[in-house]
Design an enzyme around this catalytic site. Structure first.
Site, PDB file in Angstrom:
ATOM      1  N   SER A  72      36.042  35.477  48.428  1.00  0.00           N
ATOM      2  CA  SER A  72      37.256  34.698  48.595  1.00  0.00           C
ATOM      3  C   SER A  72      37.939  35.145  49.884  1.00  0.00           C
ATOM      4  CB  SER A  72      38.134  35.013  47.378  1.00  0.00           C
ATOM      5  OG  SER A  72      39.215  34.169  47.325  1.00  0.00           O
ATOM      6  N   ARG A 132      41.631  45.089  36.944  1.00  0.00           N
ATOM      7  CA  ARG A 132      42.217  43.789  36.590  1.00  0.00           C
ATOM      8  C   ARG A 132      42.369  43.676  35.076  1.00  0.00           C
ATOM      9  NH1 ARG A 132      40.686  39.683  41.319  1.00  0.00           N
ATOM     10  NH2 ARG A 132      40.466  41.294  42.900  1.00  0.00           N
ATOM     11  N   GLU A 157      32.248  31.871  41.738  1.00  0.00           N
ATOM     12  CA  GLU A 157      32.900  32.584  42.850  1.00  0.00           C
ATOM     13  C   GLU A 157      32.359  34.007  43.066  1.00  0.00           C
ATOM     14  OE1 GLU A 157      37.166  32.968  42.400  1.00  0.00           O
ATOM     15  OE2 GLU A 157      37.161  34.684  43.777  1.00  0.00           O
ATOM     16  N   ARG A 162      32.785  39.417  34.471  1.00  0.00           N
ATOM     17  CA  ARG A 162      34.253  39.541  34.507  1.00  0.00           C
ATOM     18  C   ARG A 162      34.626  40.825  33.782  1.00  0.00           C
ATOM     19  NH1 ARG A 162      38.016  35.678  35.484  1.00  0.00           N
ATOM     20  NH2 ARG A 162      36.463  34.032  35.342  1.00  0.00           N
ATOM     21  N   ARG A 193      29.576  41.088  40.414  1.00  0.00           N
ATOM     22  CA  ARG A 193      29.150  39.685  40.529  1.00  0.00           C
ATOM     23  C   ARG A 193      27.981  39.532  41.495  1.00  0.00           C
ATOM     24  NH1 ARG A 193      34.307  35.627  39.883  1.00  0.00           N
ATOM     25  NH2 ARG A 193      34.999  36.705  38.000  1.00  0.00           N
TER      26      ARG A 193
HETATM   27  P1  AMP Z   1      39.993  38.079  44.413  1.00  0.00           P
HETATM   28  O1  AMP Z   1      40.550  39.299  45.072  1.00  0.00           O
HETATM   29  O2  AMP Z   1      40.659  37.718  43.108  1.00  0.00           O
HETATM   30  O3  AMP Z   1      39.828  36.931  45.349  1.00  0.00           O
HETATM   31  O4  AMP Z   1      38.531  38.514  43.980  1.00  0.00           O
HETATM   32  C1  AMP Z   1      37.580  38.865  44.920  1.00  0.00           C
HETATM   33  C2  AMP Z   1      36.237  38.823  44.269  1.00  0.00           C
HETATM   34  O5  AMP Z   1      36.148  39.830  43.280  1.00  0.00           O
HETATM   35  C3  AMP Z   1      35.953  37.528  43.535  1.00  0.00           C
HETATM   36  O6  AMP Z   1      35.449  36.565  44.421  1.00  0.00           O
HETATM   37  C4  AMP Z   1      34.932  37.976  42.527  1.00  0.00           C
HETATM   38  O7  AMP Z   1      33.629  38.019  43.097  1.00  0.00           O
HETATM   39  C5  AMP Z   1      35.331  39.390  42.214  1.00  0.00           C
HETATM   40  N1  AMP Z   1      36.096  39.517  40.972  1.00  0.00           N
HETATM   41  C6  AMP Z   1      37.345  39.101  40.727  1.00  0.00           C
HETATM   42  N2  AMP Z   1      37.724  39.419  39.481  1.00  0.00           N
HETATM   43  C7  AMP Z   1      36.678  40.058  38.917  1.00  0.00           C
HETATM   44  C8  AMP Z   1      36.458  40.645  37.642  1.00  0.00           C
HETATM   45  N3  AMP Z   1      37.400  40.656  36.716  1.00  0.00           N
HETATM   46  N4  AMP Z   1      35.257  41.214  37.418  1.00  0.00           N
HETATM   47  C9  AMP Z   1      34.308  41.233  38.358  1.00  0.00           C
HETATM   48  N5  AMP Z   1      34.466  40.707  39.583  1.00  0.00           N
HETATM   49  C10 AMP Z   1      35.634  40.127  39.870  1.00  0.00           C
END
Ligand code: AMP
Length: 442
Positions: free
Chosen positions: A351, A261, A348, A276, A405
């Site tokens: 999700s 990301r 979070e 993050r 996380r």
């Molecule tokens: P998402 O696919 O965006 O819904 O992300 C799924 C999960 O990945 C989130 O709920 C966070 O726990 C984790 N996550 C998202 N972005 C990051 C990041 N940049 N660094 C670490 N964990 C992340």
């Protein structure tokens, strides 16, 4: 991608959805007019082609002046057919370009608003009262350093900010989490999958990550590959251009992959530690279901996430994410947010998104036959009936374990006064029976 028929029949619903997302409402009218042009130009093309064919039959039978006249007309028609064909292609391309920019229709129960306008659906567990235990909680980075588990300095030296090494017990903790998550998912009937981390543009576009989310995606220009931000992408594209028999649904996959990301627009946010980061590993649940089963599956994904977090003994809340924070593909999203003691708030961790038919339409994944409930078999499900109705199916995704996380939440919530960390029981078999992680730092 939304259904164009639905757009024509109820444009106000699509406008309201765009408005609720805080996105371009004019796009709906631009799309309606492109679609109208696409349809009328297709009709015009068909009419001209029919005329051309009819004329073609008359010419051999004609003679003299009549033939000369018909040949002249045939020439004019050929030019008109060519122009009509170009016009219909142009309108179809414009329609496709615009429809790909449109977000999924939001579910009517989603709270309207931005990031802070979520609704709390449920709170599970109670945050620890460290004051009553007589010590100040340390944050995950301090604990990670004491345990010899996290090295952000060398992560930054080698790769820059938001990179890290998991070392020693930190690396073991990741492997334990991943194995435990895969074991839970497998027990629930998910097929474990190790997926590609580089995908072609169509997979990225099809899953809805190249619109507003594009700035968050790494692109390898030389080879035109994208680095996935989640295994949702290769799992959604796994059945691209396929027709799945209804009797096989639901199809459930648990993907494990690195996630990349760019974190554009988060400058200065969560800069300490591994909360993050630019690269992390994640176990992701992904389901293909009949559209009529999508809401129930959404709830099931949430239940598996809750089971996971409860097993890790983390206090958390479940939120219904507001319209403005859904991302392009989701019609509704439930997040589980774990309590982070040193931040004094829920953050979070997982999700779960219901994407309905949105991704399936873009990726051309369809189902054949009537779905008769998840207990249906190939003989009783009716899906094997040849010539069964073919229609888009629904896709859903939910995080099971996003590793860094989860490590943050585990270290902070289970720390002891001396900097050691209690291992929740579910993880112990995956850590050689270890009950406590002990500080190594002198
Ligand atoms: P998402 O696919 O965006 O819904 O992300 C799924 C999960 O990945 C989130 O709920 C966070 O726990 C984790 N996550 C998202 N972005 C990051 C990041 N940049 N660094 C670490 N964990 C992340």
């Amino acid at each position: 991608m939304i259904d164009l028929r639905l757009l024509r029949e109820d444009p106000d619903r699509v406008r309201a959805s765009q408005r609720a997302r805080g996105e371009d409402v004019d796009l709906v009218d631009a799309l309606l007019s492109a679609d109208e042009r696409r349809r009328s130009s297709a009709v015009r093309f068909d009419e001209l082609r029919a005329e051309q064919k009819a004329l073609g039959k008359l010419i051999p039978k004609a003679a003299g002046d009549e033939k000369t006249e018909l040949l002249k007309k045939a020439g004019e028609l050929a030019t008109a057919v060519k122009a009509a064909d170009a016009a219909q292609n142009e309108a179809a391309e414009e329609t496709q370009r615009l429809v790909l920019r449109l977000g999924n229709l939001v579910h009517p129960d989603v709270p309207v608003g931005g990031e802070e306008d979520f609704t709390v659906l449920e709170t599970v567990g109670t945050p620890r009262d460290f004051a009553s235990e007589g010590f100040e909680p340390k944050d995950h980075l301090e604990l990670g350093q004491l345990l010899g588990a996290i090295d952000v300095e060398r992560g930054a030296k080698v790769s820059g900010s938001r990179f890290y090494y998991l070392t020693g017990v930190g690396a073991l903790l990741e492997l334990a989490l991943v194995n435990a998550a895969i074991a839970q998912a497998t027990a629930a009937g998910f097929v474990p999958m190790l997926t590609p981390a580089l995908v072609k543009p169509r997979a990225m576009e099809g899953t809805g990550f190249l619109g507003q989310a594009a700035e968050n995606v790494y692109h390898l220009e030389k080879d035109d590959y994208y680095l996935v931000g989640t295994s949702e992408v290769p799992l959604a594209a796994y059945h691209m251009d396929e027709i799945v028999e209804a009797s096989r649904l639901p199809l459930r996959y648990a993907g494990f992959s690195p996630c990349f990301r760019r974190e554009a627009g988060t400058y200065g946010k969560d800069t300490r530690g591994i909360f993050r980061v630019h690269q992390f590993d994640k176990v992701e649940m992904f389901s293909y279901v009949a559209p009529e089963d999508a809401e129930a599956e959404h709830q099931r994904l949430l239940d598996w996430e809750k089971q996971w977090l409860t097993g890790l003994e983390l206090p958390f809340q479940v939120i219904d994410v507001a319209t403005g924070d859904l991302g392009a593909s989701a019609s509704r999203k439930f997040d589980c947010e774990a309590w982070i003691p040193t931040q004094g708030k829920y953050r979070e961790l997982t999700s779960a998104s219901n994407c309905d038919e949105f991704q399936a339409r873009r990726l051309s994944v369809r189902m054949r036959g009537e779905w008769r409930g998840s207990g249906a078999t190939s003989s009783g499900g009716g899906g094997r009936a040849t010539g069964g109705h073919v229609r888009p199916l629904a896709t859903l995704n939910g995080t099971l374990c996003a590793v860094p996380r989860t490590i943050v939440a585990l270290l902070e919530n289970h720390q002891l006064a001396d900097g050691s960390v209690r291992v929740p029981e579910v993880l112990r078999p995956y850590l050689g029976g270890r009950e406590v992680l002990e500080p190594t730092a002198k």
